[in-house]
Design an enzyme around this catalytic site. Structure first.
Site, PDB file in Angstrom:
ATOM      1  N   CYS A  35       0.841  -1.206   0.000  1.00  0.00           N
ATOM      2  CA  CYS A  35       0.000   0.000   0.000  1.00  0.00           C
ATOM      3  C   CYS A  35       0.869   1.246   0.000  1.00  0.00           C
ATOM      4  CB  CYS A  35      -0.804   0.120   1.278  1.00  0.00           C
ATOM      5  SG  CYS A  35      -1.805  -1.248   1.650  1.00  0.00           S
ATOM      6  N   CYS A 109      -4.218  -7.424   7.568  1.00  0.00           N
ATOM      7  CA  CYS A 109      -3.964  -6.461   6.493  1.00  0.00           C
ATOM      8  C   CYS A 109      -5.245  -5.703   6.190  1.00  0.00           C
ATOM      9  CB  CYS A 109      -3.455  -7.208   5.266  1.00  0.00           C
ATOM     10  SG  CYS A 109      -3.438  -6.224   3.776  1.00  0.00           S
ATOM     11  N   GLN A 233     -11.255 -10.611 -10.906  1.00  0.00           N
ATOM     12  CA  GLN A 233     -11.004  -9.287 -10.318  1.00  0.00           C
ATOM     13  C   GLN A 233     -10.999  -9.382  -8.793  1.00  0.00           C
ATOM     14  OE1 GLN A 233     -10.246  -6.616 -12.017  1.00  0.00           O
ATOM     15  NE2 GLN A 233     -10.998  -6.963 -14.085  1.00  0.00           N
ATOM     16  N   GLU A 283      -8.985 -15.460 -24.804  1.00  0.00           N
ATOM     17  CA  GLU A 283      -8.175 -15.443 -23.586  1.00  0.00           C
ATOM     18  C   GLU A 283      -7.050 -16.471 -23.748  1.00  0.00           C
ATOM     19  OE1 GLU A 283      -7.981 -14.131 -20.280  1.00  0.00           O
ATOM     20  OE2 GLU A 283      -6.427 -15.672 -20.040  1.00  0.00           O
ATOM     21  N   CYS A 358      -5.678  -1.516 -16.279  1.00  0.00           N
ATOM     22  CA  CYS A 358      -5.244  -1.438 -14.876  1.00  0.00           C
ATOM     23  C   CYS A 358      -3.889  -0.742 -14.789  1.00  0.00           C
ATOM     24  CB  CYS A 358      -5.205  -2.827 -14.244  1.00  0.00           C
ATOM     25  SG  CYS A 358      -4.186  -3.981 -15.147  1.00  0.00           S
TER      26      CYS A 358
HETATM   27  N1  SAH Z   1     -11.613  -9.214 -18.430  1.00  0.00           N
HETATM   28  C1  SAH Z   1     -11.292 -10.166 -17.405  1.00  0.00           C
HETATM   29  C2  SAH Z   1      -9.783 -10.434 -17.258  1.00  0.00           C
HETATM   30  C3  SAH Z   1      -8.860  -9.272 -17.288  1.00  0.00           C
HETATM   31  S1  SAH Z   1      -7.215  -9.582 -16.755  1.00  0.00           S
HETATM   32  C4  SAH Z   1     -11.873  -9.740 -16.089  1.00  0.00           C
HETATM   33  O1  SAH Z   1     -12.308  -8.596 -15.935  1.00  0.00           O
HETATM   34  O2  SAH Z   1     -11.939 -10.554 -15.169  1.00  0.00           O
HETATM   35  C5  SAH Z   1      -6.333  -9.823 -18.214  1.00  0.00           C
HETATM   36  C6  SAH Z   1      -6.484 -11.211 -18.805  1.00  0.00           C
HETATM   37  O3  SAH Z   1      -5.695 -11.238 -19.996  1.00  0.00           O
HETATM   38  C7  SAH Z   1      -5.985 -12.373 -17.944  1.00  0.00           C
HETATM   39  O4  SAH Z   1      -7.009 -13.333 -17.800  1.00  0.00           O
HETATM   40  C8  SAH Z   1      -4.801 -12.952 -18.740  1.00  0.00           C
HETATM   41  O5  SAH Z   1      -4.699 -14.363 -18.635  1.00  0.00           O
HETATM   42  C9  SAH Z   1      -5.170 -12.541 -20.151  1.00  0.00           C
HETATM   43  N2  SAH Z   1      -4.060 -12.416 -21.118  1.00  0.00           N
HETATM   44  C10 SAH Z   1      -2.787 -12.017 -20.889  1.00  0.00           C
HETATM   45  N3  SAH Z   1      -2.106 -11.959 -22.052  1.00  0.00           N
HETATM   46  C11 SAH Z   1      -2.970 -12.313 -23.040  1.00  0.00           C
HETATM   47  C12 SAH Z   1      -2.850 -12.435 -24.463  1.00  0.00           C
HETATM   48  N4  SAH Z   1      -1.712 -12.165 -25.079  1.00  0.00           N
HETATM   49  N5  SAH Z   1      -3.946 -12.819 -25.155  1.00  0.00           N
HETATM   50  C13 SAH Z   1      -5.123 -13.084 -24.537  1.00  0.00           C
HETATM   51  N6  SAH Z   1      -5.278 -12.995 -23.187  1.00  0.00           N
HETATM   52  C14 SAH Z   1      -4.223 -12.619 -22.454  1.00  0.00           C
END
Ligand code: SAH
Length: 401
Positions: A35, A109, A233, A283, A358
């Site tokens: 943090c 925490c 998330q 994904e 993010c």
């Molecule tokens: N939209 C989802 C996940 C976001 S996190 C949510 O809100 O829960 C980002 C995601 O991208 C992760 O699941 C990770 O595994 C995936 N990722 C990372 N590199 C990638 C790539 N080159 N192609 C496709 N997915 C990927």
């Protein structure tokens, strides 16, 4: 001075100020590095995040006020601790000291789900009474390496993952019984084997030793299966706020073809499926894609397809095939998207792009590329405070032509 440097310098200053404070809310602040803003009033945290986003992104479009939390403490539904042996203390659980592999013991925490924190304490105490050894990173000896706890925000289901340096947990049955007796909320326990010299927490091999091997949770009125290795998330309350804003930006009418790129377990795709003609998720992580397919079935959603692929490669294939897409949601990891993905996006020309990020620095980089190479322009940006007390910033951004 360039903006990135101002942004970093400002963040650094804040941290110094936090460290100088005499009595911190957190006994390990300054050592932990988790943090940056633990001792800053929540309103002030929001204000500085707003400023940071404006500094980096306002040249691309209007930045709306950040969406904050009403009750920001203990928001993390995924909690991790590392084990180590320390002279005089025996086995300790905590976090790595910032930029090192020294373990700082942590009792509680401010960020983490409290139940998860209590379970971690119990795992550590049980490890002592079962005489389990903490894994030693330098020698590779010892057994207990990490513990990961995931809590379903709505369902209350709890997963415990014991990360071991080797596959055998002595007195496995008794250990499981004792832990479940102490915490009846636990619904599943897994062993994950990680015998590599790596900073990654989870290894490849997994064994379910109690329950079904995953938890379920509810988000945006849908039910989701979450495996140990799938991304989910960490702040459920703010995820709903984030997805609501993303859905508002998408302006779906029920007819559109929608791509959810970097879709994880399909949360965004499935949350908006009812407002679209068809949703396509892509994904990279195999387990997450498997979860997404199950999640579509569980929620009786028939207009969603999920593919395991690199998002850039997949979108390029779609562009080559001349596929028509109306709206693209993209939610890449911190490293941002790729030129391959963005080039394919420009070729496909969806009406709207909803970019969830993010990491505002990589978002700025990708927006620069996208707006430089095409007629897409940012229409609006909304920061969402997904990570109170930390310096991390989430934003959702709408682009159109
Ligand atoms: N939209 C989802 C996940 C976001 S996190 C949510 O809100 O829960 C980002 C995601 O991208 C992760 O699941 C990770 O595994 C995936 N990722 C990372 N590199 C990638 C790539 N080159 N192609 C496709 N997915 C990927």
């Amino acid at each position: 001075m360039d903006k990135k440097r101002v942004y970093r310098r400002e963040a650094g200053k804040e941290k110094d100020a936090g460290e100088k404070q005499k009595k911190s809310l957190c006994p390990v602040s300054g050592k932990c590095g988790g943090c940056q803003f633990v001792d800053m009033p929540y309103k002030a945290q929001l204000k500085r995040k707003q400023k940071q986003v404006e500094l980096l992104l306002k040249e691309y479009g209007k930045v709306k006020p950040i969406i904050g939390m009403e009750e920001p403490a203990h928001y993390r539904n995924k909690v991790h601790a590392v084990f180590a042996f320390q002279k005089g203390r025996g086995i300790v659980s905590g976090i790595y000291q910032e930029k090192s592999h020294r373990v700082v013991p942590v009792e509680s925490c401010l960020l983490e789900d409290q139940k998860a924190g209590e379970i971690i304490q119990s795992v550590r105490e049980l490890a002592k009474s079962f005489k389990l050894k903490a894994y030693d990173e330098d020698s590779g000896y010892g057994l207990l390496r990490h513990v990961l706890v995931r809590v379903g925000h709505v369902t209350g289901e709890i997963m415990v993952v014991l990360v071991l340096g080797s596959p055998i947990l002595p007195s496995k049955k008794n250990f499981v019984n004792e832990l479940c007796k102490l915490h009846t909320e636990i619904t599943t326990i897994l062993i994950n084997v990680n015998n590599k010299r790596t900073s990654m927490v989870l290894g490849d091999k997994e064994q379910v030793i109690y329950g079904k091997g995953y938890i379920e949770d509810e988000l945006c009125g849908r039910r989701f299966k979450i495996s140990a290795k799938s991304f989910y998330q960490v702040n459920s309350v703010q995820t709903e706020a984030l997805y609501a804003k993303a859905a508002e930006y998408a302006q779906l009418t029920g007819k559109e073809t929608v791509v959810d790129a970097y879709c994880g377990i399909g949360t965004i795709a499935l949350a908006v499926a009812g407002q679209a003609g068809k949703v396509i998720g892509v994904e990279l992580n195999k387990d997450a894609v498997r979860d997404a397919v199950t999640n579509a079935k569980v929620n009786q959603i028939k207009n969603a397809d999920f593919y395991q692929n690199d998002a850039g490669r997949f979108l390029t294939q779609m562009a080559d095939a001349g596929e028509k897409v109306d709206v693209v949601f993209m939610d890449p990891p911190r490293s941002g998207s790729t030129e391959e993905f963005l080039n394919a996006l420009i070729r496909i020309r969806p009406k709207r792009i909803v970019y969830i990020s993010c990491e505002p620095e990589t978002l700025a980089r990708d927006l620069k590329y996208l707006t430089g190479k095409s007629s897409y322009r940012v229409q609006e940006i909304t920061p969402v405070d997904m990570f109170p007390f930390t310096g991390n910033i989430e934003t959702v951004c709408l682009l159109g032509n």
